[in-house]
Scaffold this motif. Sequence first.
Motif, short mmCIF file in Angstrom:
data_model
loop_
_atom_site.label_atom_id
_atom_site.label_comp_id
_atom_site.label_asym_id
_atom_site.label_seq_id
_atom_site.Cartn_x
_atom_site.Cartn_y
_atom_site.Cartn_z
N ILE A 85 -31.26 16.84 -21.22
CA ILE A 85 -29.92 16.22 -21.33
C ILE A 85 -29.04 16.67 -20.18
O ILE A 85 -28.38 15.84 -19.53
CB ILE A 85 -29.27 16.57 -22.68
CG1 ILE A 85 -30.01 15.89 -23.83
CG2 ILE A 85 -27.79 16.18 -22.70
CD1 ILE A 85 -29.60 16.39 -25.21
N VAL A 86 -29.04 17.96 -19.90
CA VAL A 86 -28.21 18.49 -18.81
C VAL A 86 -28.65 17.91 -17.48
O VAL A 86 -27.81 17.56 -16.64
CB VAL A 86 -28.24 20.04 -18.80
CG1 VAL A 86 -27.57 20.60 -17.56
CG2 VAL A 86 -27.58 20.59 -20.06
N ASP A 87 -29.96 17.76 -17.27
CA ASP A 87 -30.46 17.16 -16.02
C ASP A 87 -29.92 15.74 -15.85
O ASP A 87 -29.50 15.36 -14.75
CB ASP A 87 -31.99 17.12 -16.00
CG ASP A 87 -32.61 18.47 -15.68
OD1 ASP A 87 -31.93 19.34 -15.12
OD2 ASP A 87 -33.82 18.63 -15.99
N LYS A 88 -29.93 14.96 -16.92
CA LYS A 88 -29.44 13.57 -16.84
C LYS A 88 -27.93 13.53 -16.60
O LYS A 88 -27.45 12.73 -15.79
CB LYS A 88 -29.81 12.80 -18.09
CG LYS A 88 -31.29 12.51 -18.16
CD LYS A 88 -31.68 11.73 -19.38
CE LYS A 88 -33.19 11.52 -19.38
NZ LYS A 88 -33.66 10.71 -20.47
N LEU A 89 -27.19 14.39 -17.29
CA LEU A 89 -25.75 14.46 -17.06
C LEU A 89 -25.46 14.88 -15.62
O LEU A 89 -24.59 14.31 -14.95
CB LEU A 89 -25.09 15.43 -18.04
CG LEU A 89 -25.04 15.00 -19.49
CD1 LEU A 89 -24.55 16.14 -20.37
CD2 LEU A 89 -24.15 13.79 -19.66
N GLN A 90 -26.19 15.87 -15.16
CA GLN A 90 -25.98 16.37 -13.81
C GLN A 90 -26.27 15.29 -12.77
O GLN A 90 -25.52 15.15 -11.80
CB GLN A 90 -26.87 17.59 -13.57
CG GLN A 90 -26.61 18.27 -12.24
CD GLN A 90 -27.44 19.51 -12.09
OE1 GLN A 90 -28.56 19.61 -12.60
NE2 GLN A 90 -26.90 20.48 -11.36
N ALA A 91 -27.33 14.52 -12.98
CA ALA A 91 -27.66 13.44 -12.03
C ALA A 91 -26.51 12.44 -11.95
O ALA A 91 -26.17 11.96 -10.86
CB ALA A 91 -28.94 12.74 -12.47
N GLY A 92 -25.89 12.14 -13.08
CA GLY A 92 -24.73 11.24 -13.08
C GLY A 92 -23.56 11.81 -12.31
O GLY A 92 -22.92 11.11 -11.52
N PHE A 93 -23.29 13.10 -12.51
CA PHE A 93 -22.17 13.72 -11.82
C PHE A 93 -22.46 13.90 -10.32
O PHE A 93 -21.54 13.90 -9.51
CB PHE A 93 -21.78 15.05 -12.47
CG PHE A 93 -20.83 14.88 -13.61
CD1 PHE A 93 -19.47 14.77 -13.40
CD2 PHE A 93 -21.30 14.79 -14.92
CE1 PHE A 93 -18.59 14.59 -14.44
CE2 PHE A 93 -20.43 14.61 -15.98
CZ PHE A 93 -19.07 14.51 -15.74
N VAL A 94 -23.72 14.04 -9.95
CA VAL A 94 -24.07 14.10 -8.52
C VAL A 94 -23.69 12.79 -7.85
O VAL A 94 -23.13 12.77 -6.75
CB VAL A 94 -25.58 14.40 -8.33
CG1 VAL A 94 -26.03 14.11 -6.91
CG2 VAL A 94 -25.88 15.84 -8.70
N GLU A 95 -23.96 11.67 -8.53
CA GLU A 95 -23.59 10.35 -7.98
C GLU A 95 -22.07 10.21 -7.90
O GLU A 95 -21.55 9.69 -6.91
CB GLU A 95 -24.19 9.23 -8.83
CG GLU A 95 -25.70 9.14 -8.75
CD GLU A 95 -26.20 8.96 -7.33
OE1 GLU A 95 -25.66 8.11 -6.59
OE2 GLU A 95 -27.14 9.68 -6.94
N VAL A 96 -21.37 10.65 -8.91
CA VAL A 96 -19.90 10.58 -8.89
C VAL A 96 -19.35 11.47 -7.78
O VAL A 96 -18.39 11.10 -7.09
CB VAL A 96 -19.31 10.99 -10.27
CG1 VAL A 96 -17.80 11.11 -10.21
CG2 VAL A 96 -19.73 9.99 -11.35
N ALA A 97 -19.96 12.63 -7.59
CA ALA A 97 -19.49 13.57 -6.56
C ALA A 97 -19.58 12.98 -5.16
O ALA A 97 -18.78 13.32 -4.29
CB ALA A 97 -20.29 14.87 -6.64
#
Length: 156
Positions: free
Chosen positions: A106-118
């Motif tokens: 779950i954290v990996d998927k959330l992190q991938a989303g925030f990497v794109e937003v970043a």
Amino acid sequence: MTREEIQGFTAKISQCNRTELVVISYDIMKVYIRDAKKALAAEDTSLFIWNIKKAKSMLEELMNALDFNYPQVTNNLMSLYLFIQSRFNKCIFKKQDVNLDVVVRIVDKLQAGFVEVAKEDTTGPVMENTSAVYAGITYGKGTLNEMYEEKNGFRV
């Protein structure tokens, strides 16, 4: 968490914007989960619980940082965070791994989303008046040393 990891996270945090800080927080949480699993494998229950509590404190920081001006996104994130928190609580109570692999996914998927937003976040660093970090190969074949530039008396 090793001393080198702490130094690396400190350097990243001193230079990051708000979105990147969320990404780094996920990284820190995953390191604590990794260390908790290692402690459990070594049958060190107290270290296992300590690492889970540290991961849980990172999660609580993320929960406290949610912006409720965007209710749909915030509610979805809060639901996921509450699920993760329940896994951490069960790990502490049962003194065993309770779906930590699911938490990491779950954290990996959330992190991938925030990497794109970043990538689209053009705001400046969260911290001001910090030292700039320069890395380069110095004094030794293949040795990477970090050098710091002092600014306004602060040093990372």
